[in-house]
Structure formats: C-alpha cells, structure tokens
Design an enzyme around this catalytic site. Sequence first.
Site, PDB file in Angstrom:
ATOM      1  N   LYS A   1      -2.266  -5.548   5.413  1.00 57.12           N
ATOM      2  CA  LYS A   1      -3.373  -5.231   4.491  1.00 57.12           C
ATOM      3  C   LYS A   1      -4.092  -3.928   4.807  1.00 57.12           C
ATOM      4  O   LYS A   1      -5.277  -3.758   4.499  1.00 57.12           O
ATOM      5  CB  LYS A   1      -4.395  -6.387   4.427  1.00 57.12           C
ATOM      6  CG  LYS A   1      -3.811  -7.772   4.214  1.00 57.12           C
ATOM      7  CD  LYS A   1      -2.626  -7.837   3.290  1.00 57.12           C
ATOM      8  CE  LYS A   1      -2.964  -7.596   1.849  1.00 57.12           C
ATOM      9  NZ  LYS A   1      -1.702  -7.572   1.031  1.00 57.12           N
ATOM     10  N   SER A   2      -3.372  -3.019   5.408  1.00 55.94           N
ATOM     11  CA  SER A   2      -3.979  -1.758   5.817  1.00 55.94           C
ATOM     12  C   SER A   2      -3.513  -0.558   4.996  1.00 55.94           C
ATOM     13  O   SER A   2      -3.727   0.580   5.396  1.00 55.94           O
ATOM     14  CB  SER A   2      -3.676  -1.518   7.308  1.00 55.94           C
ATOM     15  OG  SER A   2      -4.167  -2.598   8.075  1.00 55.94           O
TER      16      SER A   2
ATOM     17  N   PHE B   1      11.384  -4.331   4.518  1.00 57.94           N
ATOM     18  CA  PHE B   1      10.434  -4.877   5.484  1.00 57.94           C
ATOM     19  C   PHE B   1      11.258  -5.433   6.651  1.00 57.94           C
ATOM     20  O   PHE B   1      11.873  -6.484   6.537  1.00 57.94           O
ATOM     21  CB  PHE B   1       9.640  -5.951   4.743  1.00 57.94           C
ATOM     22  CG  PHE B   1       8.572  -6.658   5.512  1.00 57.94           C
ATOM     23  CD1 PHE B   1       8.088  -6.181   6.727  1.00 57.94           C
ATOM     24  CD2 PHE B   1       8.008  -7.811   4.978  1.00 57.94           C
ATOM     25  CE1 PHE B   1       7.081  -6.859   7.396  1.00 57.94           C
ATOM     26  CE2 PHE B   1       7.001  -8.494   5.644  1.00 57.94           C
ATOM     27  CZ  PHE B   1       6.538  -8.020   6.853  1.00 57.94           C
TER      28      PHE B   1
ATOM     29  N   HIS C   1       5.195  -4.543  10.348  1.00 58.17           N
ATOM     30  CA  HIS C   1       3.840  -4.864  10.802  1.00 58.17           C
ATOM     31  C   HIS C   1       3.863  -5.238  12.287  1.00 58.17           C
ATOM     32  O   HIS C   1       2.870  -5.727  12.825  1.00 58.17           O
ATOM     33  CB  HIS C   1       3.280  -6.073  10.033  1.00 58.17           C
ATOM     34  CG  HIS C   1       2.997  -5.838   8.589  1.00 58.17           C
ATOM     35  ND1 HIS C   1       2.354  -4.723   8.118  1.00 58.17           N
ATOM     36  CD2 HIS C   1       3.236  -6.611   7.492  1.00 58.17           C
ATOM     37  CE1 HIS C   1       2.225  -4.820   6.794  1.00 58.17           C
ATOM     38  NE2 HIS C   1       2.759  -5.963   6.402  1.00 58.17           N
TER      39      HIS C   1
ATOM     40  N   ARG D   1      -6.694   0.511   9.094  1.00 56.20           N
ATOM     41  CA  ARG D   1      -7.789   0.321   8.138  1.00 56.20           C
ATOM     42  C   ARG D   1      -8.910  -0.468   8.814  1.00 56.20           C
ATOM     43  O   ARG D   1      -8.651  -1.356   9.638  1.00 56.20           O
ATOM     44  CB  ARG D   1      -7.262  -0.450   6.921  1.00 56.20           C
ATOM     45  CG  ARG D   1      -8.250  -0.575   5.777  1.00 56.20           C
ATOM     46  CD  ARG D   1      -7.682  -1.444   4.657  1.00 56.20           C
ATOM     47  NE  ARG D   1      -8.521  -1.392   3.467  1.00 56.20           N
ATOM     48  CZ  ARG D   1      -8.343  -2.160   2.397  1.00 56.20           C
ATOM     49  NH1 ARG D   1      -7.336  -3.014   2.344  1.00 56.20           N
ATOM     50  NH2 ARG D   1      -9.161  -2.071   1.356  1.00 56.20           N
TER      51      ARG D   1
ATOM     52  N   SER E   1      -9.184  -8.516   2.529  1.00 57.03           N
ATOM     53  CA  SER E   1      -7.902  -8.354   1.852  1.00 57.03           C
ATOM     54  C   SER E   1      -6.913  -9.426   2.330  1.00 57.03           C
ATOM     55  O   SER E   1      -6.166 -10.021   1.537  1.00 57.03           O
ATOM     56  CB  SER E   1      -7.364  -6.946   2.132  1.00 57.03           C
ATOM     57  OG  SER E   1      -6.207  -6.693   1.384  1.00 57.03           O
TER      58      SER E   1
ATOM     59  N   PHE F   1      -4.906 -12.414   0.430  1.00 56.62           N
ATOM     60  CA  PHE F   1      -3.446 -12.414   0.569  1.00 56.62           C
ATOM     61  C   PHE F   1      -2.948 -13.769   1.079  1.00 56.62           C
ATOM     62  O   PHE F   1      -1.916 -14.270   0.636  1.00 56.62           O
ATOM     63  CB  PHE F   1      -3.020 -11.275   1.499  1.00 56.62           C
ATOM     64  CG  PHE F   1      -1.539 -11.062   1.545  1.00 56.62           C
ATOM     65  CD1 PHE F   1      -0.827 -10.742   0.393  1.00 56.62           C
ATOM     66  CD2 PHE F   1      -0.838 -11.172   2.741  1.00 56.62           C
ATOM     67  CE1 PHE F   1       0.549 -10.546   0.433  1.00 56.62           C
ATOM     68  CE2 PHE F   1       0.537 -10.976   2.791  1.00 56.62           C
ATOM     69  CZ  PHE F   1       1.233 -10.658   1.631  1.00 56.62           C
TER      70      PHE F   1
ATOM     71  N   SER G   1      -2.140   6.918  -6.945  1.00 53.12           N
ATOM     72  CA  SER G   1      -3.549   6.506  -7.033  1.00 53.12           C
ATOM     73  C   SER G   1      -3.602   4.997  -7.249  1.00 53.12           C
ATOM     74  O   SER G   1      -2.631   4.391  -7.711  1.00 53.12           O
ATOM     75  CB  SER G   1      -4.238   7.219  -8.201  1.00 53.12           C
ATOM     76  OG  SER G   1      -3.708   6.725  -9.419  1.00 53.12           O
TER      77      SER G   1
ATOM     78  N   LYS H   1      -8.498  -4.442  -4.978  1.00 50.88           N
ATOM     79  CA  LYS H   1      -9.652  -3.571  -5.187  1.00 50.88           C
ATOM     80  C   LYS H   1      -9.418  -2.171  -4.664  1.00 50.88           C
ATOM     81  O   LYS H   1      -9.843  -1.206  -5.265  1.00 50.88           O
ATOM     82  CB  LYS H   1     -10.850  -4.135  -4.427  1.00 50.88           C
ATOM     83  CG  LYS H   1     -11.458  -5.335  -5.068  1.00 50.88           C
ATOM     84  CD  LYS H   1     -12.871  -5.428  -4.587  1.00 50.88           C
ATOM     85  CE  LYS H   1     -13.662  -6.428  -5.403  1.00 50.88           C
ATOM     86  NZ  LYS H   1     -14.992  -6.596  -4.827  1.00 50.88           N
ATOM     87  N   GLY H   2      -8.785  -2.121  -3.506  1.00 51.89           N
ATOM     88  CA  GLY H   2      -8.513  -0.819  -2.908  1.00 51.89           C
ATOM     89  C   GLY H   2      -9.759  -0.145  -2.346  1.00 51.89           C
ATOM     90  O   GLY H   2      -9.682   1.014  -1.985  1.00 51.89           O
TER      91      GLY H   2
HETATM   92  P1  A3P Z   1      -7.442  -4.782  -1.179  1.00 51.23           P
HETATM   93  O1  A3P Z   1      -6.981  -6.208  -1.066  1.00 51.23           O
HETATM   94  O2  A3P Z   1      -8.650  -4.478  -0.372  1.00 51.23           O
HETATM   95  O3  A3P Z   1      -7.564  -4.332  -2.598  1.00 51.23           O
HETATM   96  P2  A3P Z   1      -0.846  -3.681   2.271  1.00 51.23           P
HETATM   97  O4  A3P Z   1      -0.015  -2.866   1.340  1.00 51.23           O
HETATM   98  O5  A3P Z   1      -0.841  -3.209   3.675  1.00 51.23           O
HETATM   99  O6  A3P Z   1      -0.595  -5.149   2.109  1.00 51.23           O
HETATM  100  O7  A3P Z   1      -2.368  -3.439   1.842  1.00 51.23           O
HETATM  101  C1  A3P Z   1      -2.852  -3.929   0.618  1.00 51.23           C
HETATM  102  C2  A3P Z   1      -4.207  -3.307   0.365  1.00 51.23           C
HETATM  103  O8  A3P Z   1      -4.024  -1.909   0.053  1.00 51.23           O
HETATM  104  C3  A3P Z   1      -4.911  -3.939  -0.834  1.00 51.23           C
HETATM  105  O9  A3P Z   1      -6.302  -3.862  -0.526  1.00 51.23           O
HETATM  106  C4  A3P Z   1      -4.502  -2.985  -1.940  1.00 51.23           C
HETATM  107  O10 A3P Z   1      -5.338  -3.028  -3.056  1.00 51.23           O
HETATM  108  C5  A3P Z   1      -4.626  -1.650  -1.203  1.00 51.23           C
HETATM  109  N1  A3P Z   1      -3.912  -0.573  -1.890  1.00 51.23           N
HETATM  110  C6  A3P Z   1      -2.658  -0.579  -2.360  1.00 51.23           C
HETATM  111  N2  A3P Z   1      -2.373   0.569  -2.994  1.00 51.23           N
HETATM  112  C7  A3P Z   1      -3.492   1.331  -2.914  1.00 51.23           C
HETATM  113  C8  A3P Z   1      -3.830   2.642  -3.400  1.00 51.23           C
HETATM  114  N3  A3P Z   1      -2.976   3.379  -4.102  1.00 51.23           N
HETATM  115  N4  A3P Z   1      -5.074   3.082  -3.125  1.00 51.23           N
HETATM  116  C9  A3P Z   1      -5.953   2.347  -2.437  1.00 51.23           C
HETATM  117  N5  A3P Z   1      -5.689   1.102  -1.975  1.00 51.23           N
HETATM  118  C10 A3P Z   1      -4.469   0.606  -2.208  1.00 51.23           C
END
Ligand code: A3P
Length: 294
Positions: free
Chosen positions: A47-48, A80, A107, A129, A137, A141, A227, A257-258
């Site tokens: 989630k980073s 992965f 990971h 992160r 996050s 998940f 983006s 949310k990002g």
């Molecule tokens: P949130 O749950 O806070 O929205 P991972 O890919 O390591 O599993 O991380 C997922 C997190 O990255 C999620 O966070 C996701 O929304 C965020 N994320 C994915 N793409 C993104 C982007 N283009 N810009 C910003 N955040 C992004």
Amino acid sequence: MGMDEVGREDLGSLHGIPFYKSFIEGWPQVEAFQARHDDLLIATYPKSGTTWLSEILDMIYHDGDVEKCRRDAIFNRVPFLEMKAPKIPSGVDLLEKTPSPRLVKTHLPVQLLPASFQEKDCKVIYMARNPKDVVISYYYFYQMAKIHPDPGTLAEFLETFMNGKVAYGSWYEHVRGWWEKRQEKRLLYLFYEDMKKDPRREVQKILQFLGKEVPEETVARILHHTSFQEMKKNPAANYETMPSSLMDHSLSPFMRKGWPQQRPTCASPGARCTASLWSTPSPKTGSRWTNSRA
Ligand code: A3P
C-alpha cells in the site's frame, strides 16, 4: 462460499514474518528464483504506491506509449515475485515467461529477498509511504482482498499494524531494512509523498537512475497517464480485472483516494495506538512525516 472463492485465512509465518499461507507454499520456488542482470526490482511495503511506480516504469520502458501499456493488466505486466494462489500462475511462473528487460514487483523485507538479485547486481527502486496513510489503505485492502484475515475494526487493525502482525510484518522494520541497503545495492529510495508533490522531479530521478533520456513530451505523457485520475479509470491499472473472488471492488476500490487520508478518530485502545503511530519517526530524518496531512 463457492468453489472458486478464496476464503479468509489466518496468516502463517515465514522466517518470523507474517505471510499468506499460499505464498509460503510457493516459497521454495521464490527462493530459487533466477534473477537476470537487467531485471529491475520494484520493492515496497504493501500500500505504498507499488502500482503507481509500476505503471510509471512500464511507461518509461515503453517510451510513453499509452497503448502498449494497455496490453495487459498491471499484475501481468509487472509480475508479483512471491505471489502464489490456487489455480493461477505464480509470480515466478509469470516471470519465467516474461522477456527481458523485466520489471519485478516485490513486497519482501530486504532480508528475505532471493539471493540471486544480489548476485546479479540488479537495480532496485524502493518506495516508502507515510505509515499513517499506509495503515488506512491497508485496512481497506484487507477488506477487499479476501486473502487477508478479517481486519476487525479500524482500532483493532491499528493495534495489529503497530504490533507488526499484518502481512509482511512491521512497516518500520521494512522501510528501515531497505534504507540501510542503500550503501551496498544499486538502489533508488523514493517516497510516495515526494512523488505526489513533484512527480516530474521524481520521474526525472528515475530516468537518471536508469540512465535513460527521454524527450519532454514523453515525460509529460508519462505524468498524465500515471496520474491518480487516469489510473483510477484505467482497467489495465486499477485491478478491476482481478477475479472478484480475490478482490471485491464493491467493498473498496483498489484505487481509493491516493491522498489525503482522513485522520481516523477512534476510541481507546485504538486512540493510544493511533497517537503513537502518528508520531512514528521516519527512517530518514526522524521528522519527515510528523507534519503530514494524514
Ligand atoms: P489509498 O488506498 O490511500 O488510496 P499499492 O499499489 O502499493 O497497493 O498502493 C495502493 C495505494 O496507492 C492506494 O492508496 C492507491 O490509491 C494509491 N495509488 C495508486 N495509484 C496512484 C496514483 N497514480 N497516484 C497516487 N496514489 C496512487
């Protein structure tokens, strides 16, 4: 629960790290994985921003060609490494079929990385992160990805996270372990928050690390395509195409949310744990994240 449903299950333990039981079954294949010198490893705590970084790198590898980056889902374009689930090819199976130069997602905490990455002196990009955002996050998940045990309430999950009892173990050990490897590995250490703040500068850092020069309009295309808004609506990037038995997007979308997150308000004992989490020092400066907007 139907035949193909993945049931929630307690985590097992791999060398002391809480880990999915199905991944533990696949571990011998991961340990024996043969890296290639031109593999690029994308390493993160869950989630980073793994998917974000993966999409950026696939775009760089394809010179900003958006159509080529829609050729398949992100989990196939950037396999992965340690992934193993019933009835689908493992991460190692996918990687063996992937032509070089490969992008590899992991990971794993640094001490569990298969030896071959070191032997082949592969480049690594790590992204860290803020733990306050990671934990929220991760909580969502855990709900949507059924491989996880039930997270319980947010307050309970905060305790579990703080105690390092979530999949992949302690966030702090993870970011610190990889931070310490900077000296001996060809490793670029990035922060999600920097990428959010100034993606152009961070993408330039990546290009420099890869020894690649691309025209300005390509950089602009990469930034646009990766983006949050673009990735959220892109089925090749937003995990929509994962079977719903593995990820249930009706519980929470993958692209949630990002940033910024809502700072959770919870009663004790969660409040105590939140307070200590909110003052977690960063491995870098000790204060990097204390003023975060989480
Ligand atoms: P949130 O749950 O806070 O929205 P991972 O890919 O390591 O599993 O991380 C997922 C997190 O990255 C999620 O966070 C996701 O929304 C965020 N994320 C994915 N793409 C993104 C982007 N283009 N810009 C910003 N955040 C992004």
